[in-house]
Design a protein around this motif. Sequence first.
Motif, PDB file in Angstrom:
ATOM      1  N   ASN A   2      10.036 -18.142  30.500  1.00 33.41           N
ATOM      2  CA  ASN A   2      10.012 -19.593  30.672  1.00 33.41           C
ATOM      3  C   ASN A   2       8.674 -20.183  30.239  1.00 33.41           C
ATOM      4  O   ASN A   2       8.624 -21.264  29.651  1.00 33.41           O
ATOM      5  CB  ASN A   2      10.307 -19.965  32.128  1.00 33.41           C
ATOM      6  N   GLU A   3       7.574 -19.463  30.547  1.00 35.63           N
ATOM      7  CA  GLU A   3       6.256 -19.967  30.159  1.00 35.63           C
ATOM      8  C   GLU A   3       6.121 -20.032  28.646  1.00 35.63           C
ATOM      9  O   GLU A   3       5.578 -21.005  28.098  1.00 35.63           O
ATOM     10  CB  GLU A   3       5.172 -19.065  30.739  1.00 35.63           C
ATOM     11  N   GLN A   4       6.631 -19.029  27.941  1.00 32.29           N
ATOM     12  CA  GLN A   4       6.551 -19.035  26.480  1.00 32.29           C
ATOM     13  C   GLN A   4       7.400 -20.152  25.882  1.00 32.29           C
ATOM     14  O   GLN A   4       6.995 -20.791  24.906  1.00 32.29           O
ATOM     15  CB  GLN A   4       7.006 -17.679  25.934  1.00 32.29           C
ATOM     16  N   ILE A   5       8.561 -20.381  26.463  1.00 29.60           N
ATOM     17  CA  ILE A   5       9.407 -21.471  25.968  1.00 29.60           C
ATOM     18  C   ILE A   5       8.727 -22.810  26.198  1.00 29.60           C
ATOM     19  O   ILE A   5       8.762 -23.709  25.348  1.00 29.60           O
ATOM     20  CB  ILE A   5      10.795 -21.405  26.641  1.00 29.60           C
ATOM     21  N   ASP A   6       8.074 -22.966  27.343  1.00 33.67           N
ATOM     22  CA  ASP A   6       7.293 -24.178  27.600  1.00 33.67           C
ATOM     23  C   ASP A   6       6.205 -24.353  26.544  1.00 33.67           C
ATOM     24  O   ASP A   6       5.967 -25.468  26.059  1.00 33.67           O
ATOM     25  CB  ASP A   6       6.643 -24.113  28.988  1.00 33.67           C
ATOM     26  N   GLN A   7       5.561 -23.245  26.179  1.00 30.62           N
ATOM     27  CA  GLN A   7       4.487 -23.309  25.182  1.00 30.62           C
ATOM     28  C   GLN A   7       5.020 -23.722  23.817  1.00 30.62           C
ATOM     29  O   GLN A   7       4.369 -24.490  23.095  1.00 30.62           O
ATOM     30  CB  GLN A   7       3.780 -21.955  25.085  1.00 30.62           C
ATOM     31  N   LEU A   8       6.206 -23.212  23.448  1.00 32.12           N
ATOM     32  CA  LEU A   8       6.783 -23.588  22.155  1.00 32.12           C
ATOM     33  C   LEU A   8       7.216 -25.050  22.164  1.00 32.12           C
ATOM     34  O   LEU A   8       7.032 -25.762  21.172  1.00 32.12           O
ATOM     35  CB  LEU A   8       7.966 -22.683  21.807  1.00 32.12           C
ATOM     36  N   ALA A   9       7.770 -25.511  23.274  1.00 27.43           N
ATOM     37  CA  ALA A   9       8.137 -26.923  23.378  1.00 27.43           C
ATOM     38  C   ALA A   9       6.896 -27.808  23.234  1.00 27.43           C
ATOM     39  O   ALA A   9       6.916 -28.846  22.549  1.00 27.43           O
ATOM     40  CB  ALA A   9       8.836 -27.189  24.709  1.00 27.43           C
ATOM     41  N   ASP A  10       5.798 -27.378  23.847  1.00 28.40           N
ATOM     42  CA  ASP A  10       4.542 -28.126  23.733  1.00 28.40           C
ATOM     43  C   ASP A  10       4.024 -28.097  22.299  1.00 28.40           C
ATOM     44  O   ASP A  10       3.499 -29.095  21.797  1.00 28.40           O
ATOM     45  CB  ASP A  10       3.506 -27.521  24.690  1.00 28.40           C
ATOM     46  N   LEU A 266      15.647 -21.437  21.025  1.00 26.09           N
ATOM     47  CA  LEU A 266      15.698 -22.765  20.410  1.00 26.09           C
ATOM     48  C   LEU A 266      16.520 -23.775  21.213  1.00 26.09           C
ATOM     49  O   LEU A 266      16.074 -24.918  21.394  1.00 26.09           O
ATOM     50  CB  LEU A 266      16.196 -22.651  18.973  1.00 26.09           C
ATOM     51  N   PRO A 267      17.688 -23.410  21.750  1.00 30.40           N
ATOM     52  CA  PRO A 267      18.396 -24.369  22.602  1.00 30.40           C
ATOM     53  C   PRO A 267      17.604 -24.719  23.863  1.00 30.40           C
ATOM     54  O   PRO A 267      17.621 -25.871  24.319  1.00 30.40           O
ATOM     55  CB  PRO A 267      19.697 -23.638  22.958  1.00 30.40           C
ATOM     56  N   ALA A 268      16.876 -23.750  24.434  1.00 33.25           N
ATOM     57  CA  ALA A 268      16.067 -24.017  25.617  1.00 33.25           C
ATOM     58  C   ALA A 268      14.944 -24.998  25.294  1.00 33.25           C
ATOM     59  O   ALA A 268      14.652 -25.920  26.067  1.00 33.25           O
ATOM     60  CB  ALA A 268      15.513 -22.714  26.183  1.00 33.25           C
ATOM     61  N   VAL A 269      14.309 -24.802  24.138  1.00 32.27           N
ATOM     62  CA  VAL A 269      13.244 -25.711  23.717  1.00 32.27           C
ATOM     63  C   VAL A 269      13.814 -27.112  23.469  1.00 32.27           C
ATOM     64  O   VAL A 269      13.212 -28.117  23.877  1.00 32.27           O
ATOM     65  CB  VAL A 269      12.569 -25.163  22.443  1.00 32.27           C
ATOM     66  N   ALA A 270      14.966 -27.182  22.805  1.00 32.70           N
ATOM     67  CA  ALA A 270      15.588 -28.491  22.575  1.00 32.70           C
ATOM     68  C   ALA A 270      15.888 -29.193  23.896  1.00 32.70           C
ATOM     69  O   ALA A 270      15.700 -30.400  24.032  1.00 32.70           O
ATOM     70  CB  ALA A 270      16.877 -28.312  21.765  1.00 32.70           C
ATOM     71  N   GLY A 271      16.322 -28.430  24.891  1.00 35.35           N
ATOM     72  CA  GLY A 271      16.583 -29.011  26.205  1.00 35.35           C
ATOM     73  C   GLY A 271      15.329 -29.563  26.849  1.00 35.35           C
ATOM     74  O   GLY A 271      15.344 -30.660  27.435  1.00 35.35           O
ATOM     75  N   LEU A 272      14.225 -28.825  26.775  1.00 32.74           N
ATOM     76  CA  LEU A 272      12.962 -29.293  27.350  1.00 32.74           C
ATOM     77  C   LEU A 272      12.474 -30.563  26.678  1.00 32.74           C
ATOM     78  O   LEU A 272      11.813 -31.403  27.316  1.00 32.74           O
ATOM     79  CB  LEU A 272      11.898 -28.198  27.220  1.00 32.74           C
ATOM     80  N   LEU A 273      12.788 -30.700  25.369  1.00 37.58           N
ATOM     81  CA  LEU A 273      12.373 -31.887  24.643  1.00 37.58           C
ATOM     82  C   LEU A 273      13.410 -32.994  24.693  1.00 37.58           C
ATOM     83  O   LEU A 273      13.308 -34.000  23.970  1.00 37.58           O
ATOM     84  CB  LEU A 273      12.082 -31.508  23.175  1.00 37.58           C
TER      85      LEU A 273
END
Length: 276
Positions: A2-10, A266-273
């Motif tokens: 989850n932390e890495q996905i947060d970092q990619l979204a950022d 990628l879907p997780a990052v799209a969701g965060l954004l």
Amino acid sequence: MNEQIDQLADFLDRHRNVLVLTGAGLSTASGIPGYRDEEGVRRGRAPVQGPEFRRNDAVRRRYWARSMVGWQTLAQASPNAGHRALALLEKAGRVGNVITQNVDGLHLRAGSSRLIELHGNIHMVRCLACERRQHRAALQERLLSDNPAFGDVLAQPLPDGDAHVEPESLEGFIVPTCDDCGGVLQPDVVFFGDNVPPERTRQALQWMDDADALLVVGSSLMVFSGYRFCKLAAAAGKPIAAVNAGKTRADDLIGLKLALPAQEVLPAVAGLLAVT
């Protein structure tokens, strides 16, 4: 994770014109085998070389026989959640342009529009003499009609619609030629040993020049046509992120790397954004 996905979204939130470079690892979740293992080592025998294909009847026979048997894997493949998420991120302005090293056409089917298929699209075939183009699916019907004995051959699927067919079984295989002029037919792709068309290269390099960051998805970057974008980004001081399950040639240049499946990340990052 989850932390890495947060970092990619950022990463995508901070850089407004991210160039995305994709490779075979993005399409494995669609049932298309990849070229390399997690160490970046090529699996199986060496691929067909373009110069050999054009000058050698036996090489063309081998290629088209294997392609006829393996085509169904590509024909049945659909975009996965990773392809669809990238298309949504593009439409929402969260990434800029997409360059793919894949020839499977799945980005187009997922809805990506600012796209360069660096190595072409295997769903088209062209005549090397008269440049007539036709759909690969239509040619498949002709291949099956001309070579009925091969229609029921079972073989291990390989990348890009190839299949493992033993050479001794190819005697008698009828190689397709152009209906208009009888010329040599080639899939509309850049074979190994050939160069990417200059105009396509110029456009891709311009996109890299215009971008403020690079995101690599599903590529080991072992082929220079992909690796060069990391070299250019690094030389220009542009940050690089990657989503790739294994080793890449540019690991020393990548600032943020997620060794996770792209179809999940990628879907997780799209969701965060808030991209839907």
